[in-house]
Scaffold this active site. Structure first.
Site, short mmCIF file in Angstrom:
data_model
loop_
_atom_site.label_atom_id
_atom_site.label_comp_id
_atom_site.label_asym_id
_atom_site.label_seq_id
_atom_site.Cartn_x
_atom_site.Cartn_y
_atom_site.Cartn_z
CG ASP A 15 -2.24 0.73 1.12
OD1 ASP A 15 -2.67 1.26 0.10
OD2 ASP A 15 -2.66 1.05 2.06
CG HIS A 32 -0.38 2.12 -9.29
ND1 HIS A 32 -0.57 1.79 -7.85
CD2 HIS A 32 -1.43 2.92 -9.67
CE1 HIS A 32 -1.60 2.31 -7.54
NE2 HIS A 32 -2.27 2.90 -8.55
CG LEU A 127 9.12 -17.45 -3.50
CD1 LEU A 127 9.07 -17.36 -2.05
CD2 LEU A 127 9.38 -15.90 -4.06
C1 IPE Z 1 -5.52 -2.81 -0.19
O1 IPE Z 1 -5.13 -1.42 -0.16
C2 IPE Z 1 -5.39 -3.26 -1.67
C3 IPE Z 1 -4.15 -3.51 -2.44
C4 IPE Z 1 -2.85 -3.37 -1.69
C5 IPE Z 1 -4.47 -4.25 -3.42
P1 IPE Z 1 -6.34 -0.09 -0.64
O2 IPE Z 1 -5.42 0.96 -0.79
O3 IPE Z 1 -7.23 -0.59 -1.65
O4 IPE Z 1 -7.03 -0.33 0.84
P2 IPE Z 1 -7.97 0.76 1.69
O5 IPE Z 1 -9.00 1.32 0.43
O6 IPE Z 1 -7.06 1.87 2.12
O7 IPE Z 1 -8.67 0.02 2.66
C1 IPE Z 2 -1.51 0.27 -3.60
O1 IPE Z 2 -1.32 1.57 -3.47
C2 IPE Z 2 -1.77 -0.46 -4.86
C3 IPE Z 2 -2.98 -0.88 -5.35
C4 IPE Z 2 -4.20 -0.82 -4.15
C5 IPE Z 2 -3.42 -1.45 -6.41
P1 IPE Z 2 -2.55 2.80 -3.63
O2 IPE Z 2 -2.93 2.95 -4.82
O3 IPE Z 2 -3.61 2.07 -2.57
O4 IPE Z 2 -1.83 4.03 -2.75
P2 IPE Z 2 -2.44 4.98 -1.76
O5 IPE Z 2 -3.21 4.08 -0.50
O6 IPE Z 2 -3.56 5.67 -2.35
O7 IPE Z 2 -1.49 5.88 -1.40
MG MG Z 3 -4.18 2.43 -0.54
#
Ligand code: IPE
Ligand code: IPE
Ligand code: MG
Length: 228
Positions: A15, A32, A127
């Protein structure tokens, strides 16, 4: 002397890509892109690690479809490119590629790349890298329960576990990056007795060095599983 925990199954909620990009006044998609580099670095570390057998990474949740269309399609394209470009690395590292989650909504092209990568890497033994794609734990549990019912089996912990998308060992350690302290519908069943670790580091900045420190912390924890 206290015993050291052995890490076999590591799971990560990757995240913070969006915030990483925002801090640099870049588009979220750039976060990303750099995040995919971190996936490569962490997978390489895990493939070379002595005890880690499975690495499960949360890449796209059942709730992530709520994001702008452009971001969703960027993530799909990024995944397709990653799998295509990384095939040599999967083979060099001896990494088998697997997925959990419902792949049915993905495009035929992406589904084909996923299947191709699974097929090409299926004999690798160092792995297992499991990507959670269109994954939601509630969705997985409901689909598993329906499978047990369809097979006319008795619903038990064993039969439900066996019907889940992820017939892998229990998770020893879950890490979530970016400072959020929640599970966001990830592996609710499989995390019952996992150790949890939350780091403020945003996923694009996460490194094998930090992972190594977290593993050292995990190894010294007192895991009791309800005993004394
Ligand atoms: C969880 O992250 C999903 C992934 C890392 C793929 P999100 O960014 O979507 O989660 P919330 O919305 O903060 O809970
Ligand atoms: C995690 O990073 C990647 C996915 C959920 C695909 P985020 O895109 O949720 O990044 P933040 O949480 O908005 O910073
Ligand atoms: Mg996120």
């Amino acid at each position: 002397m206290s015993k050291t925990n052995i890490l076999q199954h590591l799971a990560i909620i990757m995240d913070g890509n969006g915030r990483w990009a925002k801090m640099r006044e870049k588009a979220r998609t750039q976060g990303h892109k750099v995040g995919a580099e971190t996936v490569r670095a962490i997978t390489t570390y895990c493939a070379k690690h002595e005890t880690i057998e499975t690495l499960t990474l949360y890449a796209f949740s059942t709730e992530n479809w709520k994001r702008p269309k452009m971001e969703v399609s960027f993530l799909m394209k990024l995944l397709d490119n990653y799998l295509t470009n990384e095939l040599d690395t999967y083979m060099e590292l001896g990494t088998r590629f697997e997925t959990i989650g419902d792949l049915s909504p993905f495009s035929p092209k992406l589904k084909k790349t996923i299947e191709k990568t699974k097929e090409a890497t299926k004999k690798n033994t160092k792995l297992v890298q499991v990507l959670a794609l269109n994954y939601g734990s509630r969705d997985e549990i409901v689909r598993a329960a329906n499978r047990v019912i369809a097979d006319k089996k008795v619903l038990t912990e064993e039969s439900l576990s066996a019907a889940l998308d992820s017939p892998y060992s229990d998770i020893d350690l879950l890490i979530r990056t970016s400072g959020e302290q929640r599970l966001s519908n990830f592996l609710l069943w499989q995390l019952s007795y996992s150790e949890l670790f939350f780091t403020e580091t945003l996923w694009p900045d996460f490194s094998p060095q930090e992972l190594e420190k977290i593993i050292e912390n995990f190894q010294l924890r007192d895991r009791k599983f309800g005993g004394i």
